[in-house]
Design a protein around this motif. Structure first.
Motif, PDB file in Angstrom:
ATOM      1  N   ASP A 189       0.886  -1.158   0.000  1.00 28.35           N
ATOM      2  CA  ASP A 189       0.000   0.000   0.000  1.00 28.35           C
ATOM      3  C   ASP A 189       0.929   1.214   0.000  1.00 28.35           C
ATOM      4  O   ASP A 189       1.511   1.567   1.029  1.00 28.35           O
ATOM      5  CB  ASP A 189      -0.892  -0.018   1.242  1.00 28.35           C
ATOM      6  CG  ASP A 189      -1.826   1.186   1.310  1.00 28.35           C
ATOM      7  OD1 ASP A 189      -1.684   2.099   0.474  1.00 28.35           O
ATOM      8  OD2 ASP A 189      -2.688   1.204   2.202  1.00 28.35           O
ATOM      9  N   ASP A 239      -1.982   6.470   4.028  1.00 31.21           N
ATOM     10  CA  ASP A 239      -2.726   7.562   4.668  1.00 31.21           C
ATOM     11  C   ASP A 239      -3.855   8.090   3.789  1.00 31.21           C
ATOM     12  O   ASP A 239      -4.550   9.043   4.181  1.00 31.21           O
ATOM     13  CB  ASP A 239      -1.772   8.702   5.025  1.00 31.21           C
ATOM     14  CG  ASP A 239      -0.723   8.272   6.045  1.00 31.21           C
ATOM     15  OD1 ASP A 239      -1.062   7.465   6.924  1.00 31.21           O
ATOM     16  OD2 ASP A 239       0.432   8.734   5.942  1.00 31.21           O
ATOM     17  N   LEU A 240      -4.021   7.527   2.596  1.00 35.00           N
ATOM     18  CA  LEU A 240      -5.086   7.950   1.689  1.00 35.00           C
ATOM     19  C   LEU A 240      -6.021   6.781   1.422  1.00 35.00           C
ATOM     20  O   LEU A 240      -5.587   5.634   1.342  1.00 35.00           O
ATOM     21  CB  LEU A 240      -4.507   8.438   0.362  1.00 35.00           C
ATOM     22  CG  LEU A 240      -3.616   9.698   0.395  1.00 35.00           C
ATOM     23  CD1 LEU A 240      -3.077   9.984  -1.000  1.00 35.00           C
ATOM     24  CD2 LEU A 240      -4.386  10.891   0.934  1.00 35.00           C
ATOM     25  N   THR A 241      -7.310   7.086   1.260  1.00 34.19           N
ATOM     26  CA  THR A 241      -8.279   6.048   0.924  1.00 34.19           C
ATOM     27  C   THR A 241      -8.321   5.863  -0.590  1.00 34.19           C
ATOM     28  O   THR A 241      -7.830   6.705  -1.358  1.00 34.19           O
ATOM     29  CB  THR A 241      -9.682   6.431   1.423  1.00 34.19           C
ATOM     30  OG1 THR A 241     -10.126   7.599   0.709  1.00 34.19           O
ATOM     31  CG2 THR A 241      -9.676   6.702   2.914  1.00 34.19           C
ATOM     32  N   LEU A 242      -8.965   4.779  -1.000  1.00 30.92           N
ATOM     33  CA  LEU A 242      -9.135   4.547  -2.433  1.00 30.92           C
ATOM     34  C   LEU A 242      -9.861   5.717  -3.117  1.00 30.92           C
ATOM     35  O   LEU A 242      -9.398   6.209  -4.164  1.00 30.92           O
ATOM     36  CB  LEU A 242      -9.901   3.241  -2.653  1.00 30.92           C
ATOM     37  CG  LEU A 242      -9.102   1.942  -2.543  1.00 30.92           C
ATOM     38  CD1 LEU A 242     -10.055   0.759  -2.418  1.00 30.92           C
ATOM     39  CD2 LEU A 242      -8.219   1.768  -3.773  1.00 30.92           C
ATOM     40  N   GLU A 257     -10.012   8.830  -2.266  1.00 32.09           N
ATOM     41  CA  GLU A 257      -9.164  10.020  -2.280  1.00 32.09           C
ATOM     42  C   GLU A 257      -8.135   9.937  -3.401  1.00 32.09           C
ATOM     43  O   GLU A 257      -7.890  10.928  -4.113  1.00 32.09           O
ATOM     44  CB  GLU A 257      -8.468  10.183  -0.927  1.00 32.09           C
ATOM     45  CG  GLU A 257      -9.390  10.666   0.183  1.00 32.09           C
ATOM     46  CD  GLU A 257      -8.738  10.632   1.545  1.00 32.09           C
ATOM     47  OE1 GLU A 257      -9.185  11.395   2.417  1.00 32.09           O
ATOM     48  OE2 GLU A 257      -7.790   9.838   1.753  1.00 32.09           O
ATOM     49  N   LYS A 271      -2.910   0.971  -3.927  1.00 34.46           N
ATOM     50  CA  LYS A 271      -3.212   0.514  -2.570  1.00 34.46           C
ATOM     51  C   LYS A 271      -2.905  -0.965  -2.381  1.00 34.46           C
ATOM     52  O   LYS A 271      -2.901  -1.458  -1.249  1.00 34.46           O
ATOM     53  CB  LYS A 271      -4.687   0.765  -2.245  1.00 34.46           C
ATOM     54  CG  LYS A 271      -5.072   2.228  -2.124  1.00 34.46           C
ATOM     55  CD  LYS A 271      -4.482   2.888  -0.882  1.00 34.46           C
ATOM     56  CE  LYS A 271      -5.218   2.475   0.378  1.00 34.46           C
ATOM     57  NZ  LYS A 271      -4.691   3.174   1.586  1.00 34.46           N
TER      58      LYS A 271
END
Length: 385
Positions: free
Chosen positions: A251, A255-258, A260, A311
């Motif tokens: 990943d 610290d970021l979502t998919l 984002e 990710k």
């Protein structure tokens, strides 16, 4: 001869110290011209002597060997090692990762002080004495010799870095006596990757900030891209799961979502190249971008697909580096072959310690801690025997 220790690495030297402090007359035999060569090699980049984590947390890192090693680690664990090092004049400090080092960083000052202490205790060190099996035959600079000790501690290491002394040859001698052995396997090692030519300019570069996943294990750590594959702390920490067949996925943006990541990519002008889109949206460049372009093929065509790759980027591992290059090894003499004092049940009066025992642990101070703890345990019980 009163007490014999074969092997002058950390476990052997600690066993000799415990024997001598109990009043035994100790001789150490080591096959190399100088003692503790792997210990010295480990200290070249900073001797990670132990870890500052609470002992109960440390014990867990030894996995299925945890309950076996627990009494030994409680008898001579981090607190005792800290006092022992202070007694040798070695001030310790704790790094930001919880790893504990001598202030001097190198192993050589500690080793010199340790050998001086052993000499003061009357311990004799015979260099260039290589055990060739039996009870107890050696090749020596003066020719063949056979010793007849009352008690012996074997501390001959595992099966990595043979040129430094840990070649695993002892396994043949023990097998000939009917002592069961677990096969050696590499531990804390790098893994092969067959890179395309465009990766060459990134060899030696670290990959930072990623979260690594292997089976049920994951951690946030860095690793290094090398000519032969991947290595470094993050890889070593997952090496057992990877050795056992788990896939390695990264990943790169923990610290970021998919959504984002997808949104940032979708906002970039469509005329931009893929490389520029990744750089502008996510500051993905250099070795990190090269790794993505290498491992994400065929390249995704949509922001959502790119986010999924970033990710969960799978590295195409081709197996571990050779065992002789591993930092440590798994396998060796299993728990069932010992009594509670680390004496071999099929060879009375003979004890074993260190990497000869079938346990493994990650880097971070746990390897040396267990070698010192088992050496101390075997030495104490050998002295009583």
């Amino acid at each position: 001869m009163d007490a014999l220790v074969i092997g002058a690495g950390p476990a052997g030297l600690m066993a000799a110290e415990a024997l001598a402090q109990a009043g035994r007359q100790v001789v150490i035999c080591d096959g190399k011209p100088a003692p503790a060569r792997k210990f010295l090699m480990a200290g070249k980049s900073g001797l990670n002597l132990m870890n500052a984590a609470p002992l109960d947390q440390q014990i867990i890192t030894y996995a299925e060997a945890a309950d076996w090693l627990a009494p030994m680690l409680r008898a001579f664990g981090p607190d005792q090692i800290r006092d022992w090092a202070a007694g040798l004049g070695q001030e310790l400090f704790t790094g930001s990762s919880g790893r504990v080092f001598p202030r001097a960083m190198k192993a050589s000052p500690l080793l010199r002080a340790w050998l001086a202490r052993l000499d003061g205790l009357g311990v004799s060190l015979r260099r260039g004495w290589r055990w060739t099996g039996g009870e107890f035959a050696f090749t020596t600079p003066q020719g063949p010799r056979i010793l007849a000790p009352k008690v012996t501690v074997l501390a001959l290491g595992g099966a990595s870095w043979a040129r430094l002394g840990s070649d695993g040859a002892w396994s043949e001698y023990l097998a000939a006596r009917g002592i069961p052995l677990a096969p050696f396997q590499p531990a804390n090692m790098g893994f092969r990757v067959i890179w395309s030519p465009h990766m060459a300019s990134h060899f030696g570069q670290p990959i930072k900030g990623a979260r690594l996943h292997a089976g049920r294990h994951n951690l946030r750590a860095e690793f290094v891209i090398s000519q032969r594959g991947v290595e470094g702390g993050g890889i070593y920490a997952l090496s057992r799961a990877l050795r056992e067949g788990a896939a390695l996925t990264l990943d790169l943006f923990p610290d970021l979502t998919l959504p984002e990541i997808s949104s940032r990519l979708a906002r970039q002008p469509p005329k931009l190249s893929t490389a520029n889109r990744l750089r502008r949206a996510l500051r993905l460049e250099g070795a990190r971008q090269a790794l993505v372009m290498e491992c994400a093929r065929p390249l995704p065509t949509s922001p959502d697909a790119w986010a999924a790759q970033l990710k969960s980027l799978t590295l195409p591992l081709q197996g571990p580096h050779p065992m002789d290059e591993a930092i440590s090894t798994a396998g060796g003499i299993p728990r069932a072959a010992f009594d509670t004092g680390l004496m071999l049940t099929r060879w009375r009066g003979v004890f074993a310690a260190g990497e000869m025992l079938d346990w493994e642990a990650p880097t971070g101070g746990y390897l040396l801690t267990a070698c010192l703890a088992t050496g101390h345990w075997a030495g104490r019980h050998a002295a009583k025997f």
